[in-house]
Write a protein that holds these residues in place. Structure first.
Motif, PDB file in Angstrom:
ATOM      1  N   MET A   1     -23.643  19.800   5.702  1.00  0.00           N
ATOM      2  CA  MET A   1     -22.602  18.778   5.569  1.00  0.00           C
ATOM      3  C   MET A   1     -21.862  18.910   4.243  1.00  0.00           C
ATOM      4  O   MET A   1     -20.644  18.683   4.167  1.00  0.00           O
ATOM      5  CB  MET A   1     -23.216  17.383   5.722  1.00  0.00           C
ATOM      6  CG  MET A   1     -23.613  17.045   7.149  1.00  0.00           C
ATOM      7  SD  MET A   1     -24.087  15.309   7.391  1.00  0.00           S
ATOM      8  CE  MET A   1     -25.688  15.279   6.561  1.00  0.00           C
ATOM      9  N   CYS A   2     -22.577  19.280   3.188  1.00  0.00           N
ATOM     10  CA  CYS A   2     -21.918  19.494   1.897  1.00  0.00           C
ATOM     11  C   CYS A   2     -20.949  20.669   1.974  1.00  0.00           C
ATOM     12  O   CYS A   2     -19.823  20.606   1.450  1.00  0.00           O
ATOM     13  CB  CYS A   2     -22.954  19.731   0.805  1.00  0.00           C
ATOM     14  SG  CYS A   2     -23.896  18.265   0.325  1.00  0.00           S
ATOM     15  N   HIS A   3     -21.373  21.747   2.621  1.00  0.00           N
ATOM     16  CA  HIS A   3     -20.479  22.894   2.789  1.00  0.00           C
ATOM     17  C   HIS A   3     -19.252  22.517   3.614  1.00  0.00           C
ATOM     18  O   HIS A   3     -18.121  22.906   3.272  1.00  0.00           O
ATOM     19  CB  HIS A   3     -21.228  24.047   3.469  1.00  0.00           C
ATOM     20  CG  HIS A   3     -22.013  24.903   2.525  1.00  0.00           C
ATOM     21  ND1 HIS A   3     -21.418  25.691   1.567  1.00  0.00           N
ATOM     22  CD2 HIS A   3     -23.358  25.102   2.389  1.00  0.00           C
ATOM     23  CE1 HIS A   3     -22.344  26.347   0.884  1.00  0.00           C
ATOM     24  NE2 HIS A   3     -23.524  26.005   1.363  1.00  0.00           N
ATOM     25  N   LEU A   4     -19.451  21.785   4.689  1.00  0.00           N
ATOM     26  CA  LEU A   4     -18.324  21.365   5.515  1.00  0.00           C
ATOM     27  C   LEU A   4     -17.349  20.508   4.713  1.00  0.00           C
ATOM     28  O   LEU A   4     -16.125  20.667   4.825  1.00  0.00           O
ATOM     29  CB  LEU A   4     -18.829  20.589   6.735  1.00  0.00           C
ATOM     30  CG  LEU A   4     -19.572  21.388   7.803  1.00  0.00           C
ATOM     31  CD1 LEU A   4     -20.175  20.447   8.848  1.00  0.00           C
ATOM     32  CD2 LEU A   4     -18.639  22.391   8.468  1.00  0.00           C
ATOM     33  N   ALA A   5     -17.887  19.604   3.915  1.00  0.00           N
ATOM     34  CA  ALA A   5     -17.039  18.703   3.130  1.00  0.00           C
ATOM     35  C   ALA A   5     -16.226  19.462   2.097  1.00  0.00           C
ATOM     36  O   ALA A   5     -15.010  19.251   1.946  1.00  0.00           O
ATOM     37  CB  ALA A   5     -17.904  17.640   2.460  1.00  0.00           C
ATOM     38  N   VAL A   6     -16.870  20.362   1.363  1.00  0.00           N
ATOM     39  CA  VAL A   6     -16.185  21.096   0.293  1.00  0.00           C
ATOM     40  C   VAL A   6     -15.174  22.075   0.875  1.00  0.00           C
ATOM     41  O   VAL A   6     -14.028  22.171   0.401  1.00  0.00           O
ATOM     42  CB  VAL A   6     -17.215  21.832  -0.588  1.00  0.00           C
ATOM     43  CG1 VAL A   6     -16.519  22.791  -1.545  1.00  0.00           C
ATOM     44  CG2 VAL A   6     -18.045  20.831  -1.372  1.00  0.00           C
ATOM     45  N   ASP A   7     -15.561  22.803   1.923  1.00  0.00           N
ATOM     46  CA  ASP A   7     -14.684  23.829   2.473  1.00  0.00           C
ATOM     47  C   ASP A   7     -13.447  23.245   3.149  1.00  0.00           C
ATOM     48  O   ASP A   7     -12.418  23.932   3.239  1.00  0.00           O
ATOM     49  CB  ASP A   7     -15.453  24.695   3.481  1.00  0.00           C
ATOM     50  CG  ASP A   7     -16.519  25.533   2.806  1.00  0.00           C
ATOM     51  OD1 ASP A   7     -16.455  25.697   1.569  1.00  0.00           O
ATOM     52  OD2 ASP A   7     -17.438  26.020   3.504  1.00  0.00           O
ATOM     53  N   THR A   8     -13.531  22.029   3.649  1.00  0.00           N
ATOM     54  CA  THR A   8     -12.391  21.434   4.352  1.00  0.00           C
ATOM     55  C   THR A   8     -11.610  20.446   3.494  1.00  0.00           C
ATOM     56  O   THR A   8     -10.589  19.934   3.941  1.00  0.00           O
ATOM     57  CB  THR A   8     -12.871  20.719   5.629  1.00  0.00           C
ATOM     58  OG1 THR A   8     -13.823  19.705   5.284  1.00  0.00           O
ATOM     59  CG2 THR A   8     -13.512  21.708   6.581  1.00  0.00           C
ATOM     60  N   THR A   9     -12.082  20.172   2.288  1.00  0.00           N
ATOM     61  CA  THR A   9     -11.388  19.225   1.408  1.00  0.00           C
ATOM     62  C   THR A   9     -10.625  19.928   0.291  1.00  0.00           C
ATOM     63  O   THR A   9      -9.497  19.551  -0.028  1.00  0.00           O
ATOM     64  CB  THR A   9     -12.388  18.234   0.791  1.00  0.00           C
ATOM     65  OG1 THR A   9     -13.060  17.521   1.833  1.00  0.00           O
ATOM     66  CG2 THR A   9     -11.676  17.243  -0.111  1.00  0.00           C
ATOM     67  N   PHE A  10     -11.229  20.959  -0.297  1.00  0.00           N
ATOM     68  CA  PHE A  10     -10.629  21.633  -1.449  1.00  0.00           C
ATOM     69  C   PHE A  10     -10.123  23.017  -1.064  1.00  0.00           C
ATOM     70  O   PHE A  10     -10.574  23.618  -0.089  1.00  0.00           O
ATOM     71  CB  PHE A  10     -11.650  21.762  -2.589  1.00  0.00           C
ATOM     72  CG  PHE A  10     -12.255  20.459  -3.007  1.00  0.00           C
ATOM     73  CD1 PHE A  10     -11.477  19.468  -3.595  1.00  0.00           C
ATOM     74  CD2 PHE A  10     -13.607  20.203  -2.828  1.00  0.00           C
ATOM     75  CE1 PHE A  10     -12.033  18.265  -3.972  1.00  0.00           C
ATOM     76  CE2 PHE A  10     -14.170  19.011  -3.208  1.00  0.00           C
ATOM     77  CZ  PHE A  10     -13.377  18.030  -3.784  1.00  0.00           C
TER      78      PHE A  10
END
Length: 317
Positions: free
Chosen positions: A132-141
């Motif tokens: 979930m952390c990877h998904l959040a970072v990769d799709t936000t920044f």
């Protein structure tokens, strides 16, 4: 004669005739000007070389001063943003972005903790939280923005004490200066943190909180109601907000926690069918359909994270 003829032929094809628009006098002046410029360039290069050689041998209080080519090396500064991230929210992402914007660190590494048997609310596996952390970072920044996800704790059977984690990162990346991100609400009890041992992985550290404070530098995020005592902080604690104030800006904060997201997901599942129909959370023709139990978390975390939660039925009662 043959040599003279070749010279004459070369001059004939390389230089204009006497009756051309460019006179021989002008051409000779141009040639002399070019010769003068060449001599000056050569002389300048010799002077520059001598100056460089002289500067590289000058003595300083620290021994020989470095040559012009050598510049002082600054280590990359990485802010370690640890937590359970159960799940990661927009507030976490906002905090990580603001650390980069404040110029207090070059990168932010989001480090989800390992398993916590002592924390009953942390039932989600470390692997799900890491994804979930990877998904959040990769799709936000953007791909070049300095926020990354670190899986340093995934290989251990349980959560790594923070003082041990910082030591491991420092040993693994000696060319990086690490700083730990902490909220102002945790400073008061920071010295009470412990570091129990894990057989085969690390040993127990006595007075772990004091050791942790003494060995590391900290970036402090202000929390409402926990901003007193700014002048009493040790010199290795640095507030992030003043970095914005110095540029005429303000630190933006989002008052949202992972526990609030989980609470909303649980409350939505406990609602009766009448409440669900009344608030439009589900179609009234399908009162037993649970497809919309996650609606109240929309907008509080990135859509791919919420999609992962729904797909794998995380935080279901």
């Amino acid at each position: 004669r043959l040599g003279r003829k070749k010279t004459w032929l070369s001059a004939r094809f390389c230089f204009p005739k006497r009756n051309s628009s460019i006179s021989w006098i002008a051409l000779r002046s141009m040639w002399r000007g070019l010769s003068t410029i060449t001599r000056r360039l050569l002389a300048g290069g010799a002077v520059a070389g001598s100056l460089a050689a002289t500067s590289s041998c000058q003595e300083s209080p620290f021994g020989k001063s470095p040559s012009v080519e050598l510049s002082p090396f600054r280590k990359k500064c990485v802010a370690v943003f640890g937590g359970s991230f159960n799940p990661i929210t927009n507030a976490h992402l906002n905090c990580a972005a603001e650390i980069i914007h404040s110029k207090t660190a070059d990168e932010v590494w989001i480090v989800p903790c390992g398993s916590r048997p002592d924390k009953p609310s942390l039932m989600t596996s470390p692997l799900h939280r890491l994804i979930m952390c990877h998904l959040a970072v990769d799709t936000t920044f953007g791909s070049r923005f300095g926020v990354k996800v670190c899986d340093a704790e995934l290989e251990f059977p349980r959560a790594v004490p923070t003082v041990v984690l910082m030591r491991q990162l420092t040993a693994k990346f000696p060319d990086i200066d690490f700083k730990f991100v902490i909220g102002s609400d945790l400073i008061e009890k920071l010295r009470e943190w412990d570091a129990p041992g894990c057989p085969g992985y690390w040993e127990e550290i006595q007075s772990a909180g004091d050791v942790f404070v003494a060995e590391n530098e900290f970036l402090v995020i202000s929390r409402p109601g926990f901003e007193e005592g700014i002048d009493e902080l040790p010199p290795n604690f640095k507030w992030i907000a003043p970095a914005f104030e110095a540029r005429g800006s303000k630190l933006t904060e989002t008052l949202l926690s992972s526990s609030e997201v989980r609470q909303r997901l649980e409350n939505a599942q406990r609602r009766s069918a009448d409440d669900i129909v009344r608030f439009g959370l589900r179609h009234p023709a399908k009162p037993s359909d649970y497809r919309a139990w996650y609606d109240e978390a929309e907008g509080l975390l990135p859509a791919p994270v919420l999609g992962h939660i729904v797909r794998y039925n995380l935080y279901r009662l």
